[in-house]
Design an enzyme around this catalytic site. Structure first.
Site: not given
Ligand code: GLA
Length: 385
Positions: A36-37, A39, A161, A173
């Protein structure tokens, strides 16, 4: 809301007062299993694309505009084709649509006057990526079969986005919405933008639980985390100037130098570096069908988000802590950007009923809110229906 093509086509005709037969496209939401986070730190992530999707019905129109209606919000928005290139965001849901249209123009595609009817099954603000599902379904609908490399499609959605909507997100995503695969999770390398499919053990259910909490501080806290990771990179470069992102830092190296890094970027970096490693470990455990190890990694990831990255919240911690006490639950963690939304849980098939009942009851008693449960089935990425 379940997808019924005839309802969407009828909705389209009624809304736009036409007998035209629109073409249908879809793009899925996603649940991230771990990483998570990581990316935007160019590490690994491990999502599955969901069978819950955003659907768009589209047909050419003669009014000279890009006109879009959201069934779920019951709102219509329209922009003259000639104004798309210079459009500015309005902080409305339609920013996702017009942002994608603007990026398509920049990429050299023409946009014809059209009507778009949007109907999504992905719950908004739940951490299951309803926005990427909207962006990518818009992109495939407007492309209408014109060739565009898949990875460029994901990057285009991300640009819409980050640059138009104003949320500085990573690629996960949109990538999952494009490359999703029925029957498998996606292990994505956010540096090379390559991926591998990893089949998940068949004797486990992946269940997302919606806390029904949406924290408005999401975007500003996300920005802060992006900045804190950059501070950590700057501090780590003092020890090794070859480091360009937290992806370049091993746990072993980090362990040796971490005490010299200021406490806040240190904790943020520790989450990113360890969660990137947990993606590798979870994929290996999935291949070995090692469910207890997968569960252990889920919980370790959650604690890391809770204490080091500080993106959880009370309700989510309660859902995780309650879930892991229920027999047959291997692991539980928050999924997505944070501060609410969903947890994702690994549950033995025989324990699903007890899990739902036990968690619902405890959550209702404590927070007077009814959580929603989603059985997460890996599905294909975006395309025509
Ligand atoms: C959101 C962002 C993703 C990612 C997640 C956390 O969904 O759009 O790019 O950073 O948070 O993993």
């Amino acid at each position: 809301m379940a997808f019924v093509p005839s309802e969407i086509i009828n909705g389209f005709r009624k809304q736009f007062d036409t007998a035209a037969t629109p073409v249908l496209y879809r793009a899925p939401g996603r649940v991230n299993l771990i990483g998570e986070h990581t990316d935007y730190n160019l590490g690994f992530v491990f999502p599955i694309a969901l069978d819950m999707a955003c659907y768009i019905a589209i047909a050419p129109a003669s009014h000279g505009n890009l006109r879009v209606y959201s069934r779920d919000l019951q709102k219509e928005s329209s922009l003259p084709i000639a104004d798309i290139a210079t459009a500015q965001p309005t902080k409305q849901w339609s920013d996702y649509v017009f942002g994608v249209a603007q990026e398509l123009l920049k990429a050299g595609f023409s946009i014809a006057p059209s009507d778009l009817y949007v109907a999504s099954e992905v719950p908004a603000g739940s951490g299951l990526s309803s926005s990427a599902a909207l962006e990518i379904s818009t992109a495939v609908a407007l492309l209408a079969g014109r060739a565009f490399p898949k990875v460029e499609l994901a990057k285009l959605g991300q640009r819409a986005e980050s640059q138009f909507v104003g949320m500085p997100c990573g690629i996960m995503d949109q990538y999952a919405a494009v490359f999703g695969h029925a029957g498998a999770a996606l292990k994505i390398d956010c540096r090379s933008l390559g991926h591998e499919y990893v089949e998940l053990p068949s004797d486990v259910r992946i269940i997302a639980v919606n806390s029904m909490v949406k924290h408005e501080l999401g975007t500003s806290a996300y920005r802060e985390r992006v900045a804190e990771c950059q501070q950590a990179v700057a501090a780590l470069r003092e020890f090794d100037p070859k480091i360009e992102s937290l992806r370049d830092v091993t746990l072993e190296f980090f362990g040796r130098v971490q005490d010299s890094i200021p406490i806040l970027p240190r904790r943020r970096a520790r989450h990113i570096i360890s969660d990137t490693q947990r993606v590798v470990d979870l994929a290996a455990a999935a291949r070995k069908h090692d469910l207890p190890e997968m569960g252990r990694l889920f919980v370790a990831s959650h604690r890391s988000m809770q204490y080091d990255y500080e993106i959880s919240c009370e309700e989510i911690d309660f859902l995780v802590d309650t879930a892991i006490k229920i027999p047959g639950v291997y692991g539980s963690r928050m999924t997505g950007g944070g501060f609410g939304g969903c947890t994702v849980n690994l549950v033995a098939p025989t324990a699903v009923d007890a899990f739902r009942d036990g968690l619902s009851k405890a959550y209702q008693e404590r927070y007077k809110k009814t959580p929603a449960f989603y059985n997460c089935l890996p599905a294909e990425g975006a395309g025509p229906v």
